[in-house]
Design a protein around this motif. Structure first.
Motif, PDB file in Angstrom:
ATOM      1  N   GLU A  77      -0.449  -5.047   4.064  1.00  0.00           N
ATOM      2  CA  GLU A  77       0.555  -4.456   4.953  1.00  0.00           C
ATOM      3  C   GLU A  77       0.284  -2.962   4.936  1.00  0.00           C
ATOM      4  O   GLU A  77       0.470  -2.308   3.908  1.00  0.00           O
ATOM      5  N   GLY A  78      -0.196  -2.448   6.043  1.00  0.00           N
ATOM      6  CA  GLY A  78      -0.686  -1.079   6.037  1.00  0.00           C
ATOM      7  C   GLY A  78      -1.899  -1.020   5.132  1.00  0.00           C
ATOM      8  O   GLY A  78      -2.852  -1.792   5.299  1.00  0.00           O
ATOM      9  N   GLU A  79      -1.872  -0.137   4.156  1.00  0.00           N
ATOM     10  CA  GLU A  79      -2.987  -0.031   3.210  1.00  0.00           C
ATOM     11  C   GLU A  79      -2.738  -0.817   1.925  1.00  0.00           C
ATOM     12  O   GLU A  79      -3.612  -0.888   1.062  1.00  0.00           O
ATOM     13  N   ASN A  80      -1.571  -1.424   1.796  1.00  0.00           N
ATOM     14  CA  ASN A  80      -1.204  -2.077   0.544  1.00  0.00           C
ATOM     15  C   ASN A  80      -1.636  -3.539   0.501  1.00  0.00           C
ATOM     16  O   ASN A  80      -1.305  -4.314   1.409  1.00  0.00           O
ATOM     17  N   PRO A  81      -2.351  -3.947  -0.534  1.00  0.00           N
ATOM     18  CA  PRO A  81      -2.654  -5.372  -0.691  1.00  0.00           C
ATOM     19  C   PRO A  81      -1.388  -6.126  -1.103  1.00  0.00           C
ATOM     20  O   PRO A  81      -0.709  -5.744  -2.062  1.00  0.00           O
TER      21      PRO A  81
END
Length: 455
Positions: A77-81
């Protein structure tokens, strides 16, 4: 047991489409599979606190290292795993960093147990070097709610804001509970109905056998399965025993009616979660939500909405058994053994139905409400829940033996029932054993649980 993306993207035209979606889960017996899911608490081995998302010892680094070292694909989600996937299995992130393995649909419990062991070995091989451990229990035994971290998932932000409006324990459910569940198939509407009724009536048996959440913030909380109690004050619109399942009119259509009455949480649009908490999915179907004017729900929205109801047994395109506390590795294999033994053999299913078919509504609720506190010792009719559990385990054992799915040593799947048989024979739940340790060798501390019961 994932949902085909092509189905998810289909626009909703009418209610029949939703009924047909559930019916599309029907499979012939030879295609029946076993999908096992379990959650576990992470903790830092030096101070026992839950790891945050960021940082050298954070969940983000753990997920990315698992993916790199063991060939998992990363969902972000966005840059977050926020999830990993490999070979029809996934590792997902729960609200406070609990790690969940959603196993692949497998043919035998032998395969399920191999999958669980492989997963735990992979996680441990990385977590050890990070100074992290993982614990299987139903409720976080030490830390307060406000001491638990929050993971950066849009869905959880919406739920976090909504939960206090509909119950007092919803945030505890999100941040401080872990479960093990099994997902099982059905061949027809009639088969689904029978399995749903049997598993719903006997779900308190699983709660008793797996009861393992007796501590809150370092002290006994008066329950054996506090996790199970939490669901009674989380959100009454989307939890409970679903009495209508036992009505003559029950089927796919009636479950659709129920799920459409469950208030919404969100819609995932263009890569973002839209907060629709408390809104009416029926209005969404006809494009009448003020937050999304003119936008009509798709089958993807319906599939997502199905995941926001939390009854003791949940219907998607398969049935989910949701009554058990998380626990050690051998009980992660024991839960699918219990339910496969009861539901995947015709003779066992008939015997299980004979066991529960005359339960009254009041008796079903008395079991559900009493087991979290009293476990196997809860009185029931002329005996106790222990007696009912013993009978259910006998039926399950015979069912597994008739399935005759053997491992390389020639043993059938009934070997995985042994932890539960031992619990019944001792008449002592896992929670009661931990309470004995707390009042004895642990000298009134819960800290040893992180060492003695970690994976």
């Amino acid at each position: 047991m994932s949902i085909p993306s092509a189905v998810k993207s289909t626009p909703i035209r009418d209610r029949q489409q939703l009924t047909d979606y559930l019916a599309a889960g029907e499979k012939p017996r030879e295609a029946w599979r076993i999908g096992t899911e379990h959650e576990k608490f992470g903790f830092r081995t030096d101070d026992l606190r839950a790891p945050t998302f960021e940082g050298e010892r954070g969940i983000k680094h753990l997920l990315e290292t698992i993916a790199t070292r063991y060939g998992w694909d990363v969902t972000r989600e966005g840059e977050n795993p926020v999830a990993l996937s490999r070979d029809a299995a996934s590792i997902t992130l729960e609200p406070a960093g609990q790690l969940e393995l959603s196993g692949a649909p497998l043919e035998t419990i032998h395969q399920t147990c191999t999958e669980v062991n492989t997963h735990l070995e992979e996680v441990r091989s990385i977590a050890d070097g990070m100074g992290l451990g993982f614990l299987g229990m139903g409720f976080q035994p030490k830390w307060k709610r406000d001491e638990m971290p929050w993971m950066p998932k849009g869905r959880y932000k919406i739920m976090r804001e909504y939960m206090p409006k509909v119950g007092s324990l919803g945030l505890d459910m999100m941040t401080r509970t872990c479960t093990v569940q099994v997902n099982l198939d059905f061949s027809s509407q009639a088969d689904m109905i029978k399995k749903f009724r049997v598993s719903l009536a006997l779900q308190p048996i699983a709660t008793a056998l797996f009861a393992d959440s007796p501590f809150t913030e370092g002290r006994p909380n008066g329950y054996l399965s506090y996790r199970s109690h939490i669901w009674t004050d989380t959100d009454k619109d989307r939890t409970g025993m679903l009495d209508f399942v036992f009505d003559d009119s029950f089927g796919y259509e009636r479950y659709v009616d129920y799920i459409l009455d469950v208030p919404m949480y969100f819609s995932f649009q263009n890569g973002k979660y839209i907060d629709l908490a408390g809104q009416d999915f029926k209005k969404f179907m006809v494009g009448e939500l003020t937050q999304l004017p003119g936008t009509k729900a798709s089958m993807k929205d319906f599939a997502d909405h199905l995941t926001t109801a939390f009854p003791e047994v949940r219907l998607k395109q398969y049935l989910e058994m949701r009554g058990a506390d998380g626990g050690p590795w051998n009980r992660l294999c024991a839960l699918p053994a219990l339910w496969v033994g009861l539901l995947y053999d015709d003779e066992a299913l008939d015997a299980a139905w004979d066991l529960v078919k005359d339960f009254t509504r009041e008796e079903r609720h008395a079991l559900r409400d009493g087991v979290p506190k009293h476990g196997l010792k809860l009185p029931f009719r002329n005996g106790t829940v222990r007696d009912l559990s013993e009978e259910a385990l006998k039926i399950a054992s015979h069912g597994l033996k008739r399935r005759a799915k053997l491992n390389q040593h020639g043993a059938d799947e009934s070997i995985f029932l042994e932890p539960m048989i031992e619990i019944v024979q001792s008449n002592q739940t896992p929670a009661e054993r931990k309470l004995e340790l707390f009042h004895g060798p642990w000298n009134g501390s819960v800290d040893p649980v992180f060492r003695e019961f970690a994976y």
